[in-house]
Design an enzyme around this catalytic site. Structure first.
Site, PDB file in Angstrom:
ATOM      1  N   ASP A  12      30.227  30.250  44.660  1.00 33.21           N
ATOM      2  CA  ASP A  12      30.880  29.890  45.922  1.00 33.21           C
ATOM      3  C   ASP A  12      32.377  29.643  45.749  1.00 33.21           C
ATOM      4  OD1 ASP A  12      28.290  29.833  47.122  1.00 33.21           O
ATOM      5  OD2 ASP A  12      28.020  27.819  46.320  1.00 33.21           O
ATOM      6  N   LYS A  15      34.774  34.344  45.914  1.00 29.23           N
ATOM      7  CA  LYS A  15      34.877  35.695  45.335  1.00 29.23           C
ATOM      8  C   LYS A  15      34.947  36.753  46.427  1.00 29.23           C
ATOM      9  CE  LYS A  15      31.020  34.931  43.178  1.00 29.23           C
ATOM     10  NZ  LYS A  15      30.860  33.500  43.466  1.00 29.23           N
ATOM     11  N   GLY A  39      26.019  34.703  48.823  1.00 32.31           N
ATOM     12  CA  GLY A  39      26.527  34.745  50.194  1.00 32.31           C
ATOM     13  C   GLY A  39      28.033  34.749  50.149  1.00 32.31           C
ATOM     14  N   HIS A  40      28.620  35.868  50.498  1.00 31.74           N
ATOM     15  CA  HIS A  40      30.073  35.956  50.499  1.00 31.74           C
ATOM     16  C   HIS A  40      30.552  35.936  51.942  1.00 31.74           C
ATOM     17  CE1 HIS A  40      29.815  36.761  46.345  1.00 31.74           C
ATOM     18  NE2 HIS A  40      29.371  37.987  46.455  1.00 31.74           N
ATOM     19  N   GLN A 222      27.225  34.591  42.191  1.00 31.97           N
ATOM     20  CA  GLN A 222      27.066  33.254  41.577  1.00 31.97           C
ATOM     21  C   GLN A 222      28.263  32.977  40.659  1.00 31.97           C
ATOM     22  OE1 GLN A 222      23.925  35.369  41.264  1.00 31.97           O
ATOM     23  NE2 GLN A 222      23.482  34.671  43.298  1.00 31.97           N
TER      24      GLN A 222
HETATM   25  P1  GDP Z   1      31.732  33.360  47.347  1.00 35.29           P
HETATM   26  O1  GDP Z   1      30.239  33.424  47.337  1.00 35.29           O
HETATM   27  O2  GDP Z   1      32.295  33.102  45.978  1.00 35.29           O
HETATM   28  O3  GDP Z   1      32.360  34.540  48.015  1.00 35.29           O
HETATM   29  O4  GDP Z   1      32.133  32.091  48.183  1.00 35.29           O
HETATM   30  P2  GDP Z   1      31.657  31.694  49.663  1.00 35.29           P
HETATM   31  O5  GDP Z   1      31.901  32.803  50.588  1.00 35.29           O
HETATM   32  O6  GDP Z   1      30.302  31.114  49.615  1.00 35.29           O
HETATM   33  O7  GDP Z   1      32.628  30.448  49.948  1.00 35.29           O
HETATM   34  C1  GDP Z   1      33.930  30.584  50.057  1.00 35.29           C
HETATM   35  C2  GDP Z   1      34.329  30.063  51.436  1.00 35.29           C
HETATM   36  O8  GDP Z   1      35.659  29.625  51.364  1.00 35.29           O
HETATM   37  C3  GDP Z   1      34.314  31.110  52.516  1.00 35.29           C
HETATM   38  O9  GDP Z   1      33.950  30.518  53.717  1.00 35.29           O
HETATM   39  C4  GDP Z   1      35.752  31.600  52.565  1.00 35.29           C
HETATM   40  O10 GDP Z   1      36.136  32.080  53.832  1.00 35.29           O
HETATM   41  C5  GDP Z   1      36.491  30.352  52.254  1.00 35.29           C
HETATM   42  N1  GDP Z   1      37.747  30.542  51.544  1.00 35.29           N
HETATM   43  C6  GDP Z   1      38.030  31.448  50.561  1.00 35.29           C
HETATM   44  N2  GDP Z   1      39.280  31.232  50.105  1.00 35.29           N
HETATM   45  C7  GDP Z   1      39.772  30.177  50.790  1.00 35.29           C
HETATM   46  C8  GDP Z   1      41.003  29.443  50.751  1.00 35.29           C
HETATM   47  O11 GDP Z   1      41.889  29.721  49.961  1.00 35.29           O
HETATM   48  N3  GDP Z   1      41.116  28.381  51.602  1.00 35.29           N
HETATM   49  C9  GDP Z   1      40.155  28.024  52.468  1.00 35.29           C
HETATM   50  N4  GDP Z   1      40.363  26.974  53.240  1.00 35.29           N
HETATM   51  N5  GDP Z   1      38.990  28.685  52.549  1.00 35.29           N
HETATM   52  C10 GDP Z   1      38.801  29.735  51.716  1.00 35.29           C
END
Ligand code: GDP
Length: 425
Positions: A12, A15, A39-40, A222
């Site tokens: 999370d 990515k 979940g991205h 992950q």
């Molecule tokens: P992933 O599984 O690694 O892609 O991560 P997730 O999608 O589960 O969680 C990342 C969350 O943080 C998402 O809702 C993104 O839109 C949000 N996000 C990503 N980069 C940033 C950032 O720099 N600032 C903020 N506030 N939100 C971010």
């Protein structure tokens, strides 16, 4: 040069946003492990896309996306995701390929997942109950069903007998022992015509694409501390999200993986059970969760939050051979008076500067923090490094120093353009 983007913490990390941002520089985006437990979340012009199985590169027209052999595929979940993308106006067409060697998640895997968590009771892993773990168990147990096997339409061929045997095994384990293998086989038959056009020898496809000069981005799901081998076992996922997984999960040589970028949040989160040395359970943890909107993209579960753990990220730098960091969610720390970074663990009489391999020992560790000044001027939406407040620059420098890896990308918001690119990857 190809690029591998993976999680440097407990998943999370954001990515999805980083992969989405970098996709224009690549021709192919390939996922190498995990399932639809990932979940991205990606925001494009205010529109929210949540991708579970399909690489987030799909949001860019003309890019080819691959689901590799290291991924486990639930056909129903895949079709649901394709339907959702269509509703949101994304034309997938022939841009998605699924490896014929990827293993299939079957209905009994979901049941066994729930059952195994219930059996573990308080020692539960905190899985998403989507059958990912049991599907990998069948793969390693050499009784799994692969996507390419679904082409077998006969009633007495290898597919029918594998399903027959696996359902019989399930019926011996599960209370209501009335699952009919014929029904499971029937559902797979129904799924095949839609799946078949996507199925390919994706290792060969990648080989040809790279030989023709196309750039590939490898997408990990992950994070390093959830890796089956290098994570906080047993509180881990069932596959290798670390850089080595890119080679085995797609059938490419390790030298093809190219540059490795680790995505790390400017603080730490973890969903599910298992040790999290910097966890903050009080008001500060709540502050990070609310400001960072730390709720699972797949399950909606609140994530456990804490200060940045430099020991964990340094470990990720080692096991992945990180060439660069992408620091995300810096803006979430805006307005805090003071920040803390964990630079070592206190474990009994010992001070540990390296991640212990023993999970029970890690659980008993207390973080040793270094304090850093916070910043008043918001970083949200900043696109130029020089425009960051002095304290935020000092914070980034500290993350670089403690990991020994430079931060090529700093993300200051969820939108594509809320990003500082300091070095082209
Ligand atoms: P992933 O599984 O690694 O892609 O991560 P997730 O999608 O589960 O969680 C990342 C969350 O943080 C998402 O809702 C993104 O839109 C949000 N996000 C990503 N980069 C940033 C950032 O720099 N600032 C903020 N506030 N939100 C971010």
């Amino acid at each position: 040069m190809n690029l591998c983007v993976l999680g440097a913490q407990w998943g999370d990390e954001g990515k999805g946003k980083i992969v989405d941002l970098l996709t224009p520089r690549f021709d192919v985006v390939a996922r190498y492990q995990g399932g639809h437990n990932a979940g991205h979340t990606v925001y494009v012009q205010g529109k929210k896309f949540v991708l579970h199985l399909i690489p987030s590169g799909i949001l860019h027209p003309r890019k080819i996306c691959i689901i590799g052999n290291g991924v486990v595929v639930d056909p129903t979940a895949l079709f649901k995701e394709l339907d959702e993308l269509k509703t949101l106006g994304v034309d997938v067409g022939t841009r998605l390929l699924v490896s014929d060697k990827a293993h299939v998640i079957l209905p009994y895997h979901r049941e066994l997942d729930v059952l195994s968590e219930a059996r573990r009771g308080e020692r539960k892993i905190g899985t998403t109950s989507r059958g990912i773990g049991p599907a990998y168990e069948d793969k390693i147990g050499r009784r799994g069903v692969r996507v390419g096997d679904l082409a077998d339409q006969s009633n007495d061929g290898p597919l029918a007998s594998a399903i027959h045997e696996n359902v019989a095994a399930r019926n011996r384990l599960v209370g209501n022992n009335d699952m009919r293998w014929q029904d499971v086989l029937g559902d797979l038959r129904t799924a095949w015509p839609r799946l078949a056009p996507l199925v390919a020898d994706t290792s060969l496809f990648l080989h040809k694409a790279m030989a023709a000069g196309n750039r590939v981005m490898f997408e990990g799901a992950q994070g390093t501390l959830l890796d089956i081998d290098h994570g906080t076992y047993p509180f881990v996922t069932s596959s290798n999200g670390t850089a080595g997984g890119a080679a085995t999960g797609l059938g490419v040589g390790p030298k093809s993986v190219g540059t490795v970028v680790g995505v790390a949040k400017a603080y730490t989160t973890r969903v599910g059970e298992g040790p999290l040395p910097t966890e903050l359970t009080g008001a500060m943890g709540e502050r990070l969760r609310e400001t960072g909107q730390e709720y699972g993209a797949s399950t909606g579960r609140p994530r456990r939050c804490g200060w940045y753990d430099a020991v964990a990220v340094r470990y990720a730098a080692r096991v992945n051979g990180l060439d660069a960091l992408a620091i995300t969610k810096l803006d979430v720390l805006d307005g805090l008076e003071e920040l803390e970074i964990c630079t070592a663990y206190k474990c009994g009489a010992e001070t540990l500067t390296e991640m212990p391999g023993d999970t029970a020992q890690l659980a008993a560790c207390q973080p040793i923090y270094e304090k850093m000044a916070g910043w008043k001027q918001p970083t949200r939406g900043v696109t130029n490094y020089d425009d960051l407040p002095t304290e935020a620059k000092a914070y980034i420098r500290k993350l670089e120093e403690t990991s020994g890896v430079s931060a090529a990308i700093i993300s200051t918001g969820s939108e594509r353009d809320h990003t500082i690119i300091r070095r082209e990857l």
